[in-house]
Enzyme design. Structure first.
Site, short mmCIF file in Angstrom:
data_model
loop_
_atom_site.label_atom_id
_atom_site.label_comp_id
_atom_site.label_asym_id
_atom_site.label_seq_id
_atom_site.Cartn_x
_atom_site.Cartn_y
_atom_site.Cartn_z
N GLU A 148 1.23 -1.30 -0.18
CA GLU A 148 -0.22 0.06 -0.17
C GLU A 148 0.81 1.41 -0.01
O GLU A 148 1.38 1.16 0.89
CB GLU A 148 -1.22 -0.06 1.31
CG GLU A 148 -1.55 1.44 1.30
CD GLU A 148 -2.09 1.40 0.45
OE1 GLU A 148 -3.41 0.95 0.37
OE2 GLU A 148 -2.14 3.36 -0.10
N ASN A 186 -3.90 5.42 1.51
CA ASN A 186 -3.58 5.63 3.03
C ASN A 186 -3.69 3.89 3.25
O ASN A 186 -4.98 3.29 2.47
CB ASN A 186 -4.85 6.26 3.94
CG ASN A 186 -6.26 6.23 3.45
OD1 ASN A 186 -6.91 7.02 2.57
ND2 ASN A 186 -6.75 5.06 4.25
N MET A 218 -9.84 4.18 0.05
CA MET A 218 -11.08 5.10 0.20
C MET A 218 -12.37 4.48 0.99
O MET A 218 -12.68 5.53 1.71
CB MET A 218 -11.66 5.77 -0.96
CG MET A 218 -11.41 6.63 -1.79
SD MET A 218 -12.11 6.58 -3.05
CE MET A 218 -11.96 8.42 -3.94
N ALA A 257 -22.27 2.98 2.36
CA ALA A 257 -23.72 2.19 1.68
C ALA A 257 -23.33 1.24 1.09
O ALA A 257 -22.67 1.42 -0.72
CB ALA A 257 -24.76 3.90 1.05
N VAL A 263 3.91 0.30 -5.85
CA VAL A 263 4.07 -0.95 -7.02
C VAL A 263 4.64 0.33 -8.16
O VAL A 263 2.84 1.19 -8.31
CB VAL A 263 2.91 -1.33 -7.03
CG1 VAL A 263 3.94 -2.89 -7.60
CG2 VAL A 263 3.41 -2.31 -5.25
N HIS A 318 -17.35 6.85 -7.40
CA HIS A 318 -17.70 5.62 -7.69
C HIS A 318 -16.95 5.22 -9.00
O HIS A 318 -18.11 6.22 -10.16
CB HIS A 318 -18.75 5.83 -7.60
CG HIS A 318 -19.24 5.55 -7.04
ND1 HIS A 318 -21.09 6.15 -6.31
CD2 HIS A 318 -19.26 6.02 -5.27
CE1 HIS A 318 -21.55 6.15 -4.90
NE2 HIS A 318 -19.98 5.82 -4.48
N ASN A 352 -14.06 -0.48 -8.25
CA ASN A 352 -15.07 -0.50 -9.46
C ASN A 352 -14.10 -0.73 -10.58
O ASN A 352 -15.69 -0.24 -11.78
CB ASN A 352 -15.02 0.76 -8.57
CG ASN A 352 -15.31 1.05 -7.84
OD1 ASN A 352 -15.81 -0.34 -7.10
ND2 ASN A 352 -15.19 2.37 -5.93
N THR A 397 -19.79 -0.12 -4.05
CA THR A 397 -18.68 -1.23 -4.40
C THR A 397 -18.74 -2.70 -3.16
O THR A 397 -17.49 -3.40 -2.89
CB THR A 397 -17.66 -0.67 -2.16
OG1 THR A 397 -17.49 0.72 -2.26
CG2 THR A 397 -16.63 -1.19 -2.09
P1 FAD Z 1 -9.84 1.93 -2.78
O1 FAD Z 1 -10.26 2.35 -1.85
O2 FAD Z 1 -9.60 3.27 -3.03
O3 FAD Z 1 -8.12 1.51 -1.93
C1 FAD Z 1 -7.23 1.34 -3.60
C2 FAD Z 1 -5.81 1.57 -2.58
O4 FAD Z 1 -4.82 1.24 -3.82
C3 FAD Z 1 -4.87 3.04 -1.74
O5 FAD Z 1 -4.96 3.17 -0.44
C4 FAD Z 1 -3.63 3.27 -2.72
O6 FAD Z 1 -3.59 4.17 -2.26
C5 FAD Z 1 -3.40 2.29 -3.09
N1 FAD Z 1 -2.52 2.66 -4.74
C6 FAD Z 1 -2.64 2.80 -5.23
N2 FAD Z 1 -1.92 2.99 -5.95
C7 FAD Z 1 -0.76 2.43 -6.15
C8 FAD Z 1 0.17 1.89 -5.63
N3 FAD Z 1 1.38 1.75 -7.04
N4 FAD Z 1 1.23 1.03 -5.37
C9 FAD Z 1 0.87 0.47 -3.65
N5 FAD Z 1 -1.03 1.31 -3.58
C10 FAD Z 1 -0.95 2.18 -4.55
N6 FAD Z 1 -18.67 3.36 -2.14
C11 FAD Z 1 -19.93 3.48 -2.00
O7 FAD Z 1 -19.85 2.25 -2.33
N7 FAD Z 1 -21.18 3.80 -1.04
C12 FAD Z 1 -20.83 4.93 -0.59
O8 FAD Z 1 -21.42 5.09 0.80
C13 FAD Z 1 -19.24 5.15 -0.17
N8 FAD Z 1 -19.06 6.10 0.10
C14 FAD Z 1 -18.25 7.07 -0.12
C15 FAD Z 1 -17.77 8.35 0.45
C16 FAD Z 1 -16.33 8.67 0.50
C17 FAD Z 1 -16.26 10.18 1.87
C18 FAD Z 1 -15.63 8.33 -0.39
C19 FAD Z 1 -14.38 9.33 -0.06
C20 FAD Z 1 -15.50 6.87 -1.32
C21 FAD Z 1 -17.16 6.39 -0.61
N9 FAD Z 1 -17.23 5.54 -1.62
C22 FAD Z 1 -18.66 4.98 -1.20
C23 FAD Z 1 -16.48 4.25 -2.80
C24 FAD Z 1 -15.41 3.59 -1.78
O9 FAD Z 1 -14.70 4.23 -0.99
C25 FAD Z 1 -14.43 2.58 -3.07
O10 FAD Z 1 -15.80 2.20 -3.88
C26 FAD Z 1 -13.88 1.45 -2.54
O11 FAD Z 1 -13.50 2.13 -1.19
C27 FAD Z 1 -12.88 1.74 -3.68
O12 FAD Z 1 -12.20 0.26 -2.94
P2 FAD Z 1 -11.15 -0.80 -3.65
O13 FAD Z 1 -10.79 -1.41 -2.83
O14 FAD Z 1 -11.50 -0.76 -5.53
O15 FAD Z 1 -10.00 1.20 -4.13
#
Ligand code: FAD
Length: 522
Positions: free
Chosen positions: A41, A120, A124, A131, A234, A440, A474, A486
């Site tokens: 991460e 972090n 996200m 939700a 990465v 999203h 996503n 999500t």
């Molecule tokens: P992320 O959670 O974005 O995680 C990706 C991670 O990869 C990050 O930590 C990033 O630092 C890391 N990364 C990126 N590039 C690299 C690299 N090269 N090397 C190492 N690490 C890397 N979704 C919902 O479905 N319902 C909701 O109600 C909702 N509300 C939201 C409200 C807010 C305020 C926010 C900010 C988001 C919300 N979302 C919601 C969106 C939801 O958080 C995301 O859909 C979800 O976190 C996506 O998950 P993910 O694992 O794909 O990516």
């Protein structure tokens, strides 16, 4: 002394630590307990257990520091607490997220001016609203026969419940009023209902948000074969003869770069940075970054009429207020928007401070629209320019079509109708948020049934061009969803993780067939 804190070889290397990456770690820990897993991460660990929602942090100052630490290059920039607060027109990120410095819009295009990311542990989902509705109608991925089961699995991993706000005094009132306006002629599954949420109760009884920590669960944290490396960027997926062989990682604490070999690589680095890493690795299928879509969003606010103050104790620090909960007006093919009707901490602060306002009576309404998918809407990458992390800079090309504008107009009418149904509107008119506000983003590493140039990965999320390379997040969703994505992307991650587990299971059964040394599970 070696400055290398990484293993030289693992079975599965996972990039990112958001809920979809966490789903791979969880399923592998459950179903392939002998496999060695390393998660990388780029951002720091900001909560405990790692990946926990930062809003659960009780001390406000520590909470704010955790948000800042998640904002990568944006740390220190002014943020907005609720989506409606961007009405000022200022280009601001939500706490815990940051915006692109440039390349977010081009002349003659709408762009995604508030496209955001978080860096972090937990991604996200350490900042989200939790939700977790199910997709319906055309939102669903028709070619996945097991989608329903996968969504059930995702619900289990995220700890989704529709009962969290059962005791909230105004929840029923809101739903009854919405139902009277919406439910007629709808199939029961598509009627107004409590929003399924990823929340849980703390030991002191406080209702708190769930994040990647819940997805990982104790089974991952107790897995001696699993290791999480934060502050680790990465920079490249290593590929030999069309097969993923590992990755290159830069230790952001020391600046040193290392290679880790792996049998499988999973990239769950969000819908903008997953295609970025593939691009940087020379993996550039035609569909990479294309069909980018964000859900156009309309917001409105109303005050519940005819309600009296309920005797609800204030929420403990870091816990949710429990007056009225969150209601869901599901998407249908005929009404292609998804309604999230909520009180929670989305209530406008100045109104909440007015003591004539009944606590919990301010209702925020949001409608997310399904985008008219276009191949030309894309995140592209510039080999001659670098972003803050030194990766190829993003260039976003994005337009709302005529159909998008038509659906937005319908959503504006509908949100005013819903606002009037629940109470007295507080806004003169609905507000359309700037593109990117939904948070999203989808489609950029989309899944397809066949390798026809329109998709990046198979129904198991394995990249067509590179065996052993899986994408998560996503970006994998191929449909135009309006609902929060999500739950769906975690469901797709479960399928991919099972594919790896099955293949590893076979390999683990044949001594010497695995590239790494496998210790027996505890
Ligand atoms: P992320 O959670 O974005 O995680 C990706 C991670 O990869 C990050 O930590 C990033 O630092 C890391 N990364 C990126 N590039 C690299 C690299 N090269 N090397 C190492 N690490 C890397 N979704 C919902 O479905 N319902 C909701 O109600 C909702 N509300 C939201 C409200 C807010 C305020 C926010 C900010 C988001 C919300 N979302 C919601 C969106 C939801 O958080 C995301 O859909 C979800 O976190 C996506 O998950 P993910 O694992 O794909 O990516």
């Amino acid at each position: 002394m070696s400055s290398n804190r990484y293993p030289t070889a693992v079975d599965v290397a996972i990039v990112g630590s958001g809920p979809t990456a966490a789903a791979y770690a969880r399923i592998l820990s459950e179903e392939a307990p002998g496999a060695t897993i390393a998660m990388f991460e780029v951002g720091p660990t900001v909560s405990n257990p790692p990946g926990a929602h930062v809003k659960n942090i009780e001390d406000p100052e520590r909470r704010s520091l955790a948000q800042r630490a998640s904002e990568g290059p944006g740390a220190g920039a002014e943020t907005v607490v609720s989506p409606g607060a961007v009405k000022s027109g200022a280009r601001r990120a939500r706490p815990g997220t940051y915006l692109l410095e440039d390349g977010f819009a081009f002349p003659g295009e709408d762009g995604l001016p508030v496209a955001a990311m978080s860096s972090n542990v937990g991604g996200m989902a350490a900042h989200w609203t939790a939700a977790c509705p199910r997709p319906g109608g055309e939102e669903r991925i028709a070619f996945l026969p097991d989608l329903e089961q996968l969504l059930d699995d995702a619900g289990r991993l995220l700890g989704v419940t529709s009962r969290a706000f059962d005791d909230a005094p105004f929840a029923d009132v809101v739903r009854e009023r919405l139902a009277a306006a919406v439910d007629s002629g709808r199939d029961p599954a598509y009627r107004v209902q409590a929003m399924p949420l990823a929340v849980h109760r703390r030991q002191d009884g406080g209702l708190v948000w769930s994040g990647s920590d819940v997805v990982m669960g104790d089974v991952t944290r107790d897995n001696s074969q699993f290791e999480l490396f934060d502050e680790s960027l990465v920079t490249r997926v290593l590929v030999e003869d069309g097969t993923a062989t590992g990755l290159e990682v830069q230790d952001r604490r020391t600046g040193t770069t290392h290679q880790v070999t792996a049998r499988y690589v999973v990239v769950g680095a969000d819908a903008l940075r997953t295609p970025q890493l593939l691009w940087a690795s020379g993996i550039r299928p035609d569909a990479l970054g294309r069909y980018l879509n964000d859900q156009p969003q309309v917001v409105f606010a109303s005050r519940l009429r005819d309600v009296t103050a309920a005797n609800i104790p204030p929420a403990a620090d870091g816990a949710l207020r429990e007056q009225s909960g969150v209601s869901w007006v599901p998407f249908t093919d005929e009404t292609p928007f998804h309604g999230q009707i909520m009180q929670l901490d989305a209530s406008p602060i100045p109104l909440a401070e007015d003591d004539r306002i009944v606590p919990g009576s301010i209702v925020g309404l949001g409608l997310f629209c399904a985008k008219d998918l276009q191949r030309e809407d894309r995140v592209a990458f510039d080999d001659d320019a670098r972003d803050y992390y030194g990766m190829p800079a993003m260039r976003i090309h994005y337009r709302l079509t005529e159909r998008d504008h038509e659906v937005l107009e319908r959503a504006k009418d509908e949100i005013v109708r819903l606002g009037n149904a629940v109470g007295e509107p507080l806004d003169a008119r609905p507000f359309v948020l700037p593109p990117g506000a939904s948070l999203h983003y989808q489609g950029t590493t989309r899944m397809g049934l066949t390798d026809d140039g329109e998709s990046v990965c198979s129904p198991d999320s394995e990249v067509w061009q590179v065996s052993g390379l899986f994408v998560a997040g996503n970006g994998v969703i191929p449909t135009a969803t309006a609902c929060n994505p999500t739950l769906t992307s975690v469901a797709l991650a479960v399928r991919g993780a099972r594919k790896i587990s099955e293949e590893l299971g076979t390999a683990l059964a044949v001594p010497g067939s695995v590239t790494t040394q496998i210790r027996s599970p505890r």
